[in-house]
Design a protein around this motif. Sequence first.
Motif, mmCIF file in Angstrom:
data_model
loop_
_atom_site.group_PDB
_atom_site.id
_atom_site.type_symbol
_atom_site.label_atom_id
_atom_site.label_comp_id
_atom_site.label_asym_id
_atom_site.label_seq_id
_atom_site.Cartn_x
_atom_site.Cartn_y
_atom_site.Cartn_z
ATOM 1 N N ALA A 81 -16.252 12.389 -21.493
ATOM 2 C CA ALA A 81 -16.265 13.621 -22.283
ATOM 3 C C ALA A 81 -15.811 13.358 -23.715
ATOM 4 C CB ALA A 81 -15.372 14.663 -21.619
ATOM 5 N N ASN A 82 -14.830 12.483 -23.872
ATOM 6 C CA ASN A 82 -14.309 12.148 -25.198
ATOM 7 C C ASN A 82 -15.409 11.551 -26.076
ATOM 8 O OD1 ASN A 82 -13.016 11.144 -27.433
ATOM 9 N ND2 ASN A 82 -11.347 10.185 -26.326
ATOM 10 N N ASN A 83 -16.095 10.533 -25.559
ATOM 11 C CA ASN A 83 -17.117 9.852 -26.354
ATOM 12 C C ASN A 83 -18.317 10.744 -26.626
ATOM 13 O OD1 ASN A 83 -17.908 7.235 -27.575
ATOM 14 N ND2 ASN A 83 -19.597 7.350 -26.102
ATOM 15 N N LEU A 84 -18.757 11.509 -25.641
ATOM 16 C CA LEU A 84 -19.914 12.389 -25.834
ATOM 17 C C LEU A 84 -19.602 13.488 -26.850
ATOM 18 C CD1 LEU A 84 -21.262 12.757 -22.178
ATOM 19 C CD2 LEU A 84 -22.231 11.414 -24.057
ATOM 20 N N SER A 85 -18.367 13.987 -26.836
ATOM 21 C CA SER A 85 -17.966 14.990 -27.818
ATOM 22 C C SER A 85 -17.967 14.401 -29.225
ATOM 23 C CB SER A 85 -16.580 15.542 -27.483
ATOM 24 O OG SER A 85 -16.181 16.520 -28.418
ATOM 25 N N ASP A 86 -17.457 13.172 -29.341
ATOM 26 C CA ASP A 86 -17.458 12.500 -30.646
ATOM 27 C C ASP A 86 -18.880 12.249 -31.143
ATOM 28 O OD1 ASP A 86 -14.725 12.500 -30.668
ATOM 29 O OD2 ASP A 86 -14.498 10.415 -30.026
ATOM 30 N N ILE A 87 -19.774 11.878 -30.241
ATOM 31 C CA ILE A 87 -21.171 11.647 -30.613
ATOM 32 C C ILE A 87 -21.801 12.933 -31.146
ATOM 33 C CG2 ILE A 87 -23.481 11.238 -29.661
ATOM 34 C CD1 ILE A 87 -22.251 9.109 -27.862
ATOM 35 N N SER A 88 -21.537 14.042 -30.460
ATOM 36 C CA SER A 88 -22.152 15.308 -30.863
ATOM 37 C C SER A 88 -21.648 15.773 -32.222
ATOM 38 C CB SER A 88 -21.889 16.380 -29.803
ATOM 39 O OG SER A 88 -20.506 16.678 -29.716
ATOM 40 N N ILE A 89 -20.396 15.476 -32.557
ATOM 41 C CA ILE A 89 -19.869 15.857 -33.866
ATOM 42 C C ILE A 89 -20.404 14.917 -34.942
ATOM 43 C CG2 ILE A 89 -17.777 16.069 -35.262
ATOM 44 C CD1 ILE A 89 -16.305 16.900 -32.710
ATOM 45 N N ALA A 90 -20.434 13.622 -34.647
ATOM 46 C CA ALA A 90 -20.894 12.633 -35.627
ATOM 47 C C ALA A 90 -22.358 12.836 -35.996
ATOM 48 C CB ALA A 90 -20.686 11.223 -35.073
ATOM 49 N N MET A 91 -23.141 13.397 -35.087
ATOM 50 C CA MET A 91 -24.573 13.519 -35.354
ATOM 51 C C MET A 91 -24.911 14.711 -36.248
ATOM 52 S SD MET A 91 -26.157 15.099 -31.828
ATOM 53 C CE MET A 91 -25.942 16.837 -31.426
ATOM 54 N N VAL A 92 -23.975 15.648 -36.442
ATOM 55 C CA VAL A 92 -24.298 16.890 -37.143
ATOM 56 C C VAL A 92 -24.641 16.652 -38.608
ATOM 57 C CG1 VAL A 92 -23.408 19.128 -37.883
ATOM 58 C CG2 VAL A 92 -22.985 18.328 -35.556
ATOM 59 N N GLY A 93 -23.860 15.833 -39.312
ATOM 60 C CA GLY A 93 -24.130 15.578 -40.726
ATOM 61 C C GLY A 93 -25.520 15.024 -40.957
ATOM 62 N N THR A 94 -25.834 13.948 -40.253
ATOM 63 C CA THR A 94 -27.168 13.349 -40.368
ATOM 64 C C THR A 94 -28.239 14.292 -39.835
ATOM 65 O OG1 THR A 94 -26.173 11.162 -40.056
ATOM 66 C CG2 THR A 94 -28.554 11.319 -39.798
ATOM 67 N N GLY A 95 -27.909 15.021 -38.775
ATOM 68 C CA GLY A 95 -28.862 15.955 -38.193
ATOM 69 C C GLY A 95 -29.252 17.068 -39.153
ATOM 70 N N MET A 96 -28.279 17.582 -39.911
ATOM 71 C CA MET A 96 -28.580 18.619 -40.901
ATOM 72 C C MET A 96 -29.564 18.087 -41.950
ATOM 73 S SD MET A 96 -27.100 21.569 -40.434
ATOM 74 C CE MET A 96 -25.699 22.383 -39.665
ATOM 75 N N VAL A 264 -18.852 19.339 -19.957
ATOM 76 C CA VAL A 264 -18.390 18.119 -20.639
ATOM 77 C C VAL A 264 -17.449 18.467 -21.783
ATOM 78 C CG1 VAL A 264 -19.098 16.156 -22.050
ATOM 79 C CG2 VAL A 264 -20.396 16.750 -19.992
ATOM 80 N N TYR A 265 -17.832 19.447 -22.601
ATOM 81 C CA TYR A 265 -16.976 19.837 -23.725
ATOM 82 C C TYR A 265 -15.616 20.348 -23.244
ATOM 83 C CZ TYR A 265 -20.741 19.452 -27.172
ATOM 84 O OH TYR A 265 -21.729 18.983 -28.005
ATOM 85 N N ASN A 266 -15.614 21.138 -22.187
ATOM 86 C CA ASN A 266 -14.367 21.713 -21.698
ATOM 87 C C ASN A 266 -13.459 20.679 -21.032
ATOM 88 O OD1 ASN A 266 -14.808 24.342 -22.598
ATOM 89 N ND2 ASN A 266 -15.944 24.916 -20.761
ATOM 90 N N GLN A 267 -14.011 19.520 -20.720
ATOM 91 C CA GLN A 267 -13.187 18.450 -20.169
ATOM 92 C C GLN A 267 -12.412 17.709 -21.261
ATOM 93 O OE1 GLN A 267 -15.831 15.961 -17.903
ATOM 94 N NE2 GLN A 267 -15.732 17.272 -16.078
ATOM 95 N N TYR A 268 -12.775 17.958 -22.528
ATOM 96 C CA TYR A 268 -12.082 17.301 -23.638
ATOM 97 C C TYR A 268 -11.300 18.354 -24.425
ATOM 98 C CZ TYR A 268 -11.424 14.191 -27.670
ATOM 99 O OH TYR A 268 -10.885 13.438 -28.678
#
Length: 430
Positions: A81-96, A264-268
């Motif tokens: 959950a930790n790594n997947l949450s970090d991935i989802s946040i890291a992708m937002v800048g490039t995704g925008m 997954v998010y709620n597990q972190y």
Amino acid sequence: MSIDKTSTPPGDHVVENPEAATGAATVVDPRLLVREQGFAGYLSEFKRKMKAGDLGSIPVVIGLVIIWIIFQSLNSNFLTANNLSDISIAMVGTGMIAVGIVFVLLLGEIDLSVGSVSGVAGASFAVLNINHGMNEWLAFVLAILTGTVAGAIHGFFFAKVGVPAFAVTLAGLLFWNGFMLQILGSNGTINLNSDGMVAKLTTYYFTDVAAAYTLAIVVTALYFISSFLGNRRREAAGVPSRPLSETILRTVLLGVLSIAVAVVYNQYKGLPLAVVIFIGVLLITDFVLRRTPYGRKIFALGGSVEASRRAGINVELIRISVFAISGTFAAIGGLFIASKIASANQGAGAGDLLMNAIAAAVIGGTSLFGGRGRTWNALLGVLVIVSIQYGLALEGIASPVQYMITGGVLLATVVIDAVTRRTQKTAGRA
């Protein structure tokens, strides 16, 4: 069978088998046959689409699953959950930034300036807010408008003057990078307020477990309502539409996936604010492209400029507006990136950011040749790229290898796009 020719008026065509003639004149849409044949019909339709090159998002979804399986087998921490949450946040800048690139690619053009424009936005906010004490919200809006203006300038030279988009945005890449260095000054780095609005874009989480589940339900409900109303409009217009059972099945699958993500998010730490904003942007931009006259004009222009002009579309205005949109999302992405590193510095917008933004749009399924794509492609593409980056980082693999692997994935995607386009032409669908 004999025909009484005397009873037939001269020049009239005699039909010996009117039932057969009626059947020959009736064109049956393949989707109607799918409904009648049940599961076998869907299987046949899937094979037909594959042969015709109508792959959709299937390759990227399969590729993402394979990537996750490989990295999870190499390191059990990848799907935590930790790594997947970090991935989802890291992708937002490039995704925008990739969302804006999708608009430009739909025209069959390219914008090479988005990396530098994103850096200017972050630097502008930092200078206005930190150095000059301007209100955060006002500095935030002005920073985004710098991207809008930059994009509109590129669009003007492209649409009005006739400078190729490649050349004008390449010049913009150099100009805006120099402009960013100029306003940052000799120090080169401005740290953001850790408790400020921009900093919280990537550090704030909705810790209440209900938040993630509510977003999952809302997204699923919006998908069902959109699909249901779309089918009703198609039925009213007398064109084929998906049966209600298929819409329900798709909604259930999306609901299961959305709830799984919420778990997954709620597990972190909970639901990240950055993800909520990104999903909201994707919903709005997808609606604009698929449900508004403006969006249809963009697709039409990507299909044929001359046909669009003859249809009365203001080609120049659409082109300028699309590049302004690209600049706007580049600026928004730049602010998210500045939030992630809590500063604006001289390295902003450099490195592999431009490549990753373009790659995200293309890998997700947007065609380089124009006329085909959705903003949701940016989500799929950037998820693939960031997953590769994080997976390789967990294995301690150096950046040069990451560049080579990402470049290989991009090349494979472009090859698939080119082959798909050729296949569709052969099948008479392009």
